[in-house]
Design a protein around this motif. Structure first.
Motif, PDB file in Angstrom:
ATOM      1  N   ARG A 670       0.594  -1.181  -0.004  1.00 33.74           N
ATOM      2  CA  ARG A 670      -0.211   0.108   0.073  1.00 33.74           C
ATOM      3  C   ARG A 670       0.788   1.383  -0.122  1.00 33.74           C
ATOM      4  O   ARG A 670       0.523   2.323  -0.711  1.00 33.74           O
ATOM      5  N   LYS A 691      -6.950  -3.725  -7.437  1.00 36.47           N
ATOM      6  CA  LYS A 691      -6.249  -2.993  -6.786  1.00 36.47           C
ATOM      7  C   LYS A 691      -5.437  -1.997  -7.697  1.00 36.47           C
ATOM      8  O   LYS A 691      -5.159  -2.279  -8.694  1.00 36.47           O
ATOM      9  N   GLU A 705      -9.642   3.865  -3.530  1.00 35.79           N
ATOM     10  CA  GLU A 705      -9.602   2.692  -4.277  1.00 35.79           C
ATOM     11  C   GLU A 705     -10.999   1.953  -4.441  1.00 35.79           C
ATOM     12  O   GLU A 705     -11.069   1.335  -5.401  1.00 35.79           O
TER      13      GLU A 705
END
Length: 802
Positions: A670, A691, A705
């Motif tokens: 991340r 993702k 996201e």
């Protein structure tokens, strides 16, 4: 003798006495001129050589200080990990070295070496350490090397820096980072201590290839035939104009037997040593200057050897011209006397006496002849009077020049007055020499001012290494004061939100006071935005009132002169410095600001990386503490069920380890997706997003996201969707073979062309089956255009050669 003297003719006497007198005067005058010229030439040439050696010494010291500053920042980051008691220090150190190697590829190696007693629980040996090394320009991952008590060397750089607590520089040495290559690099190592709770826990530093020092030495071209060398404290030749001398000893470069040229004498002195000496039977002028390296007193030496013949080359040329002029004057005088002697009859007694006095060198205006015969004798007497008067004025003129009065004018006896013309020419030459000396003095003062400023700001940029605003204010305030201006401000590119990039004022200083102002400029807005976009200096002398497009970032007050300089490093602009003055800023000050701006930009980039790294470390520490709290709560629950759930505890313990590992991997992924500038995203087998990086979200105007997960390219691009891309992705999923760094050309609706470096790779599960695909790309338009430009230049150069 008297009888023989009386039998001489007037013609012979005039040839002898007048010719001898004029020759003596000319020879003495030119002898004085030649001696003064040679002395001035030597003094000016040696002073110029010394000043240039000072400038090159500063350049070499600047290279070392930048590397030491980077090493101190690296050591501070590692010390911060100890201070925050981070449990995953080893992973963070590797990540720190990887990022540092990617952003600082000027170094051959970046390393951190820590004591086992500080990082390894239960370690009881006297010494032993673990080293982490990263080699830029290579695909080698971060290496970890353990050294036990057998590798303890109290004289090594590591233990000298650790025990003294001060940065230091190692003697140059040859080293090979790649086992597959036989070529060894000549490098030096710089180290800074990692201090925690007042104790050194290890050392952090870099290895530098001595090519950077060699470039400075190669640029030393004071006079033709000049050679330069850089010698370490032990006498090792680190750089030399003659590459064959690199690696040899100091004694092989210069005859150091004389006391003033002995290496120990030079290193123990704080002043520059200059002397004339003989090397190999020839005379040379030698200048050597000690250069501080680190804080432990280590010094290197920069030496310059100049052939004496080159220093006096211009002097010899001037002497040769003076001799020719003198000989020419004598020849002209001879013919003039011969002409006068032919036209004169035998002189009378008073004329003879006067001529004898003149021949003896007695030039006296009170002894003028008063002959009124009305024949040739009157003409002779008149001419003789004119000659006496002219010689008297010439002598007075020469005396005034000797006293330094160069403003006095001289009336020539005529267009053939060689002596008067020569004296006038000598006066003009002395005036030009004096003016040239004044110009050199002014230029030397400017260079001294600039070199002093470089040194001050070099030291200033090493302070406040973890605070961008304080460092910015310190730079702006000192820059305004040093330049004698009234206002100054600094704007830094804010990239916190990639969808909203702007220039933020981080420091403002006006009239010797700090201004707490908050101001932002969009990219391309006003003078600040224009300077950032064009990456070029803007210098304005006239700022019309009411001209809206010329808006100063310092407010509504319109200065008389405005200077904006981009903070540019490696062709990348990170901000803008804006300076205002009530009077025009000299050109050398503008160049000084541009040069300092490069160092500021480099330092700011390092500081921003350090700050960003510290923020990442702090967030990681916070997450680790939260996980620790959860683990403690779970441990208490497990203790209550210990007696009946032994098997469940084992299973749960394994699950916690897997969760910790998964949380760490997800956190690292991340952080990577949020901080990278590349566009990265992942898709499932059905082509829908699972993702994406922050850069990908910003492309479509998304802020989270969740807005993109589950969508397909058809839903995102609509009519602009290209089915070829979908077929290509399906083929990669089908075959399990991806593509890496493929160059793709994208044409915009406005006709613009963008080049992308694209990688598309399949995602495999544990059994090796394809479960998805991930894609990354970044903009390489500038690199492609630069390669095309280089190709065109190479082709153009080839055409010129043929």
């Amino acid at each position: 003798m008297l009888n023989r003297g009386k039998s001489l003719s007037i013609r012979t006497k005039m040839h002898f006495y007048i010719g001898l007198s004029v020759a003596v005067i000319m020879l003495l005058s030119f002898a004085y001129f030649i001696a003064a010229l040679r002395s001035n030439t030597r003094a000016n040439a040696t002073q110029m050589a010394v000043e240039q050696v000072k400038g090159y010494s500063f350049q070499l010291q600047k290279i070392t200080n930048q590397a030491l500053g980077f090493s101190e920042s690296l050591a501070s980051s590692v010390a911060y990990m100890f201070d925050k008691r981070m449990v995953n220090r080893e992973d963070l150190i590797k990540l720190l070295l990887q990022n540092s190697a990617a952003n600082n590829q000027a170094y051959t190696c970046i390393w951190v070496s820590l004591e086992h007693s500080a990082i390894t629980s239960g370690y009881t040996k006297q010494s032993g350490r673990r080293s982490y090394l990263s080699v830029p320009f290579s695909n080698i991952p971060v290496m970890v090397v353990d050294k036990d008590t057998a590798s303890f060397d109290p004289n090594s750089l590591y233990y000298q820096v650790k025990n003294s607590g001060k940065p230091d520089v190692k003697d140059p040495y040859f080293y090979n980072y790649y086992n597959s290559s036989s070529e060894q690099l000549l490098i030096t190592t710089l180290g800074c201590p990692v201090v925690y709770n007042g104790q050194a826990k290890g050392v952090a530093g870099v290895d530098i290839a001595l090519d950077e020092y060699q470039k400075v030495v190669d640029n030393v071209r004071i006079f033709p035939g000049t050679s330069a060398f850089l010698v370490s404290q032990s006498g090792f030749v680190a750089a030399h104009s003659n590459k064959l001398m690199v690696g040899k000893s100091y004694e092989s470069t210069i005859e150091g037997k004389r006391t003033e040229l002995a290496l120990g004498t030079i290193l123990s002195s704080n002043d520059i040593t200059q002397t004339f000496t003989e090397i190999g039977g020839k005379s040379y002028f030698v200048v050597v200057a000690p250069i501080p390296m680190g804080d432990r007193g280590t010094r290197w030496v920069l030496g310059v050897v100049i052939p004496s013949s080159e220093i006096f080359a211009q002097s010899r040329k001037s002497v040769f011209i003076a001799i020719l002029v003198c000989l020419l004057g004598l020849v002209i005088t001879y013919f003039a006397i011969n002409y006068l002697a032919k036209s004169i009859a035998k002189p009378l007694g008073d004329v003879t006496s006067s001529i004898k006095l003149l021949a003896s060198g007695a030039v006296n205006k009170s002894k003028l002849l008063n002959v009124n015969t009305g024949d040739e004798m009157q003409e002779i007497a008149g001419s003789l009077n004119v000659l006496v008067d002219g010689l008297n004025r010439t002598a007075l003129f020469a005396q005034e020049i000797g006293r330094g009065n160069l403003s006095l004018s001289h009336k020539l006896l005529g267009e053939n007055d060689i002596i008067g013309a020569s004296l006038e020419e000598m006066r003009s030459s002395l005036i030009k020499a004096k003016e040239a000396e004044e110009m050199r003095r002014v230029e030397e003062e400017k260079n001294h001012w600039a070199n002093q400023g470089y040194a001050e700001f070099s030291g200033l940029l090493r302070q406040n290494g973890n605070n961008v605003k304080e460092l910015s204010f310190s730079v702006v305030s000192n820059l305004v004061k040093y330049l004698g201006l009234v206002q100054g401000g600094m704007f830094i590119l804010n990239e916190t939100d990639q969808s909203d990039r702007y220039l933020e004022m981080v420091a403002c200083f006006a009239y010797n006071r700090r201004k707490l102002m908050s101001r932002r400029f969009e990219l391309g807005e006003g003078l600040v935005g224009r300077c950032f976009d064009e990456a070029e200096t803007i210098y304005l002398l006239e700022i019309p009132d009411g001209y809206i497009s010329i808006t100063s970032g310092l407010g509504d007050a319109k200065p008389k002169c405005l200077l904006l300089v981009p903070l540019k490093v490696n062709s990348e602009v990170n901000g803008v410095i804006e300076l205002a003055s009530l009077s025009p800023i000299e050109e050398y000050k503008v160049k000084f600001v541009e040069k300092v701006a490069e160092s500021i930009a480099s330092t700011m980039a390092s500081v921003r990386v350090n700050v960003h790294t510290a923020e990442l470390l702090e967030r990681t520490q916070q997450q680790a503490e939260e996980m620790a709290a959860q683990e403690e709560e779970m441990r208490q629950n497990l203790e209550e069920l210990q007696s009946t759930q032994d098997e469940m505890l084992r299973i749960h313990s394994e699950q916690l380890k897997m969760q910790d590992k998964l949380a760490l991997e997800q956190n690292l992924l991340r952080n990577l997706l949020d901080s990278t500038q590349e566009v990265i995203y992942f898709k499932g087998l059905d082509g829908r997003y699972i993702k994406a990086s922050r850069a990908k979200l910003a492309m479509h105007g998304f802020t989270s996201e969740e807005q993109i997960i589950g969508k397909s390219d058809r839903e995102l691009y609509g009519d602009k969707f290209d089915v070829n891309f979908e077929n290509e992705e399906k083929e990669i999923i089908r075959t399990g073979k991806g593509v890496v760094d493929i160059l793709e050309k994208v044409e915009g609706a406005d006709g613009s062309v963008t080049w992308l470096s694209v990688s598309k790779l399949p995602i495999f599960d544990k059994e090796g089956g394809v479960v998805g695909i991930w894609i990354s790309y970044h903009d390489v338009t500038k690199m492609v255009l630069l390669e095309e430009k280089v190709s065109r230049l190479a082709a153009s150069e080839g055409n010129l050669l043929h």
